[in-house]
Every structure is written in C-alpha cells, then in structure tokens.
Design an enzyme around this catalytic site. Structure first.
Site, mmCIF file in Angstrom:
data_model
loop_
_atom_site.group_PDB
_atom_site.id
_atom_site.type_symbol
_atom_site.label_atom_id
_atom_site.label_comp_id
_atom_site.label_asym_id
_atom_site.label_seq_id
_atom_site.Cartn_x
_atom_site.Cartn_y
_atom_site.Cartn_z
ATOM 1 N N ARG A 8 0.849 -1.182 0.000
ATOM 2 C CA ARG A 8 0.000 0.000 0.000
ATOM 3 C C ARG A 8 0.887 1.234 0.000
ATOM 4 N NH1 ARG A 8 -0.711 2.419 5.218
ATOM 5 N NH2 ARG A 8 0.194 1.189 6.909
ATOM 6 N N HIS A 189 5.649 6.285 -2.444
ATOM 7 C CA HIS A 189 6.611 5.630 -3.346
ATOM 8 C C HIS A 189 7.778 5.006 -2.576
ATOM 9 C CE1 HIS A 189 4.200 7.896 -6.108
ATOM 10 N NE2 HIS A 189 4.740 9.053 -5.753
ATOM 11 N N ARG A 190 7.541 4.640 -1.329
ATOM 12 C CA ARG A 190 8.551 4.033 -0.454
ATOM 13 C C ARG A 190 9.687 5.011 -0.113
ATOM 14 N NH1 ARG A 190 4.760 1.289 -0.214
ATOM 15 N NH2 ARG A 190 4.645 -0.968 -0.038
ATOM 16 N N LEU A 191 9.450 6.301 -0.292
ATOM 17 C CA LEU A 191 10.446 7.304 0.097
ATOM 18 C C LEU A 191 10.151 7.739 1.531
ATOM 19 C CD1 LEU A 191 10.621 9.390 -3.210
ATOM 20 C CD2 LEU A 191 12.115 7.533 -2.447
ATOM 21 N N HIS A 192 10.343 6.797 2.460
ATOM 22 C CA HIS A 192 10.032 7.039 3.861
ATOM 23 C C HIS A 192 11.037 8.014 4.470
ATOM 24 C CE1 HIS A 192 7.602 3.561 3.087
ATOM 25 N NE2 HIS A 192 8.643 2.729 3.067
#
Length: 211
Positions: A8, A189-192
C-alpha cells in the site's frame, strides 16, 4: 494473491529536519499522544528484543509503563527468559509499530533493574487479579496444560482474598537507558522519512537515514 503483491502507499504525511526537537523525548511523547488519540490498539505495546548467551535473538511484546529522560520502563517476571538473557547481556532493543498512523519508533540501549521502591509502587497500583497472576505464572517455564495455570490462579485468589497481595521476590522491572532512537514516518513511493538520534555523552546528534 501472492504475498509479494500485498502493498500500500503511505500517504499520511512526512517528517522533515526542521520538525525535529534537539532531543528525542519530546517527539516521542508527541507521537505516543497522537497514537493514543488515533485509538490504536495497545499504543504502549512494544517489541522487546534480547539476545541469549549463544547470540540467538528473541522478541516479545510488552507494555511501556513509563518514560522520561532516564529511559523507558517495563515490568516482568525476573525468572522469565527475557530477564535471564538480560542478566547475561544488558543490551536491548525496543520497537513501537504504529502502523495505523504509518509510524515506527526504534530504541536501542541497555537495561538496568528498577529499585525495589519503584517495583513496589507500581505493583501496588495493579488490579488485584493482575497481582495474583504474577504469583501464579512462572513465566517462560513449560506447563502441562492451561488448567494447571488456572488452578494455581484460583488457589492464590482464595489465599489472598482478604488481604493485600505482596510483591513476589521474583517480580520486577527494567529501565532501558537510551543509546539511540529512530523515528520512521511512511512516505509515498517508499520514500520514507527516517531520522536517527544518537547519544554521545550528554549530547544528541541527528542524522537522516535512507529509507
């Protein structure tokens, strides 16, 4: 559906360097308060990781009972597996998995036993049934059946029916002295966003980590 297809997007917000206080505890307090306000189930639940004498890691969930600049506090049976492992190696890791608000907090440090006074004060504040359960359970020991545990509980409930429940000598707690705290905020976009507070003497340094 394949497990690899489960994913997600994280969209609830970011974390920027200018959002961070000079010390980590005010941010932890803010995030914990927000986790409670979000009605997350068991917001004080944390994974506690220890290592045995053979280097084998173990994890379990316990509840955070207090925190301040001296560290994070939890209570346990001093004969439990975690306590025995801490007697050999005091290094410890804590993890708060607040998935519902797309946040995690990871703590590393060293555990030290609480004073007798601290243990008595907290034990006395517990519901009586929880006090009795502490006596009934030899935590982490093998038992033949649940009925044995329930039978012991009922026996002790009758024994302590008319008086106070004393603190078991095998029950206590730990304070985790903080070495580092990492704050993780989910990002698109998984750019945590990840920020690591590390303690050097009495000073804190802050570093951004790649997701």
């Amino acid at each position: 559906m394949e497990l690899s297809d489960i994913r997600r997007e994280y969209t609830q917000g970011g974390l920027r360097r200018h959002d961070l206080p000079d010390e980590p505890l005010p941010l932890f307090a803010k995030w914990l308060k927000q986790a409670i306000a979000a009605k997350i189930a068991d917001p004080t639940a944390m994974t506690v990781a220890t290592v045995d004498e053979n280097g084998q890691p173990f994890q379990r969930i316990v509840l955070l009972k207090h925190f301040d600049h001296d560290g994070f506090v939890f209570y346990t049976n001093l004969g439990s597996r975690k306590a025995l492992q801490l007697s050999h190696n005091a290094k410890i890791s804590l993890h708060f998995p607040w998935h519902a608000i797309e946040r995690q907090v990871h703590v590393t440090g060293e555990a030290e036993k609480l004073s007798t006074l601290e243990v008595i004060k907290y034990f006395s504040s517990r519901p009586k049934e929880s006090q009795i359960a502490a006596w009934a359970s030899k935590q982490s020991n093998r038992i033949s059946a649940r009925q044995a545990l329930e039978g012991k509980f009922m026996e002790l409930k009758q024994k302590f029916a008319k008086g106070d429940v004393p603190v078991p000598t095998f029950w206590g707690g730990y304070r985790v002295k903080i070495n580092s705290i990492e704050f993780w905020q989910g990002g698109e976009h998984r750019l945590h966003d990840r920020f690591l507070y590390s303690k050097d003497a009495s000073e804190w340094t802050i570093e951004r980590l790649a997701p």
